[in-house]
Design an enzyme around this catalytic site. Structure first.
Site, PDB file in Angstrom:
ATOM      1  CG  ASP A 122       0.031  -4.117   2.814  1.00  0.00           C
ATOM      2  OD1 ASP A 122       0.470  -3.602   1.851  1.00  0.00           O
ATOM      3  OD2 ASP A 122      -0.265  -3.277   3.838  1.00  0.00           O
ATOM      4  CB  SER A 135       3.299   2.508   5.811  1.00  0.00           C
ATOM      5  OG  SER A 135       1.920   2.022   6.126  1.00  0.00           O
ATOM      6  CG  HIS A 142      -0.538   0.352   2.529  1.00  0.00           C
ATOM      7  ND1 HIS A 142      -0.033  -0.700   3.715  1.00  0.00           N
ATOM      8  CD2 HIS A 142      -0.133   1.446   3.062  1.00  0.00           C
ATOM      9  CE1 HIS A 142       0.276  -0.103   4.592  1.00  0.00           C
ATOM     10  NE2 HIS A 142       0.473   1.376   4.463  1.00  0.00           N
TER      11      HIS A 142
END
Length: 286
Positions: A131, A223, A80
């Site tokens: 992910d 992230s 992402h």
């Protein structure tokens, strides 16, 4: 994997959209500009596999994510961070900072690289799961004591009950926009999957907290950054994916979820074809 060279379509859809959440919790992607909450400042260059990434989008907006150097020319991150189908946004440039500690200045041992290729897991594109993504650097990193790949965990052990470390540059609170310009770290206990309301245990790792007040965790900007063990070298267990927030107390993170590295080893090997992955001979964790 799904590969785009030059221009990559970017996707920020949560890896949690196919799950039903308890009424009191909401998923939040640890996306661009999301960072370590609480925690402590890391010692400069203590984690030589840590990578800071800046993306320049088509509309001029810039984002930031954490990453891990896993071979001289390959970096591991969250899908992402680099793929946004929903907003149809394209990155025009990806800059990778190796050996970095102070994000606002050029460190003495810092190496700056650009991305030549990005590979996003095909299941993330089709369903929002898995992910994970890979970035190939245009030129290999100069490996030294300040810039050195981490080992990928190849053990099936889930490490439940053990403490691991997460690291990143950024937001130190869920309130406001207080961003750290130095690498921060937090100790997170690995807990049983039942403690995470949204999790697919075969491909994800659930983490909790060391203390009730002022909880340390990952949040926005971390992230793609690693969850790792530091005994006998550095072993990367997971990639920061998303957190859940308590709807009654929106400043409270209830859990943090990482994409499990051991579940994606064959995918990583297949797509990188790198010969210096995993550190299998030096992986002492069991």
């Amino acid at each position: 994997g799904t590969r785009k060279t030059g221009i990559l379509l970017l996707f920020l859809v949560a890896a949690t959209t196919s799950f039903k959440l308890p009424k009191n919790e909401s998923p939040v992607l640890i996306s661009d500009d999301d960072r370590i909450i609480g925690g402590t400042q890391a010692y400069p260059n203590a984690y030589p596999f840590m990578v800071r990434l800046t993306t320049i989008w088509q509309n001029g907006w810039g984002g930031s994510c954490g990453r891990s150097l896993i071979x001289s020319q390959w970096v591991l991150t969250a899908a992402h961070c680099v793929y946004n189908l929903e907003k149809s946004m394209y990155w025009e440039r990806v800059i990778v900072y190796l050996g970095d500690h102070y994000s606002q200045v050029t460190d003495a041992h810092e190496q700056v690289k650009e991305a030549a290729d990005v590979i996003v897991h095909e299941n993330y594109i089709s369903s929002g799961s898995n992910d994970v993504a890979l970035i190939k650097l245009k030129t290999p990193a100069n490996i030294n004591s300040y810039v050195k790949p981490g080992c990928l965990n190849s053990k099936s052990n889930d490490f439940i009950g053990q403490d691991a470390t997460a690291a990143g540059w950024g937001l130190t609170s869920t309130i406001g926009n207080t961003i750290s310009n130095v690498l921060m770290e937090a100790t997170l206990p690995i807990v049983a999957p039942k403690n995470c309301p949204i999790i697919n245990p075969p491909t994800m790792i659930c983490t909790g907290f060391k203390r009730e007040v002022g909880q340390d965790t990952v949040f926005k900007g971390d992230s793609g950054g690693p969850l790792f063990l530091s005994k006998n070298g550095f072993t990367i267990l997971g990639v920061a994916s998303f957190v859940t927030l308590d709807n009654s107390y929106p400043q409270k993170v209830t859990s943090a979820v990482f994409t499990k590295v051991s579940a994606h080893l064959s995918w990583i090997q297949e797509n990188t074809k790198a010969t210096d992955l995993w550190c299998a001979k030096n992986n002492h964790h069991s």
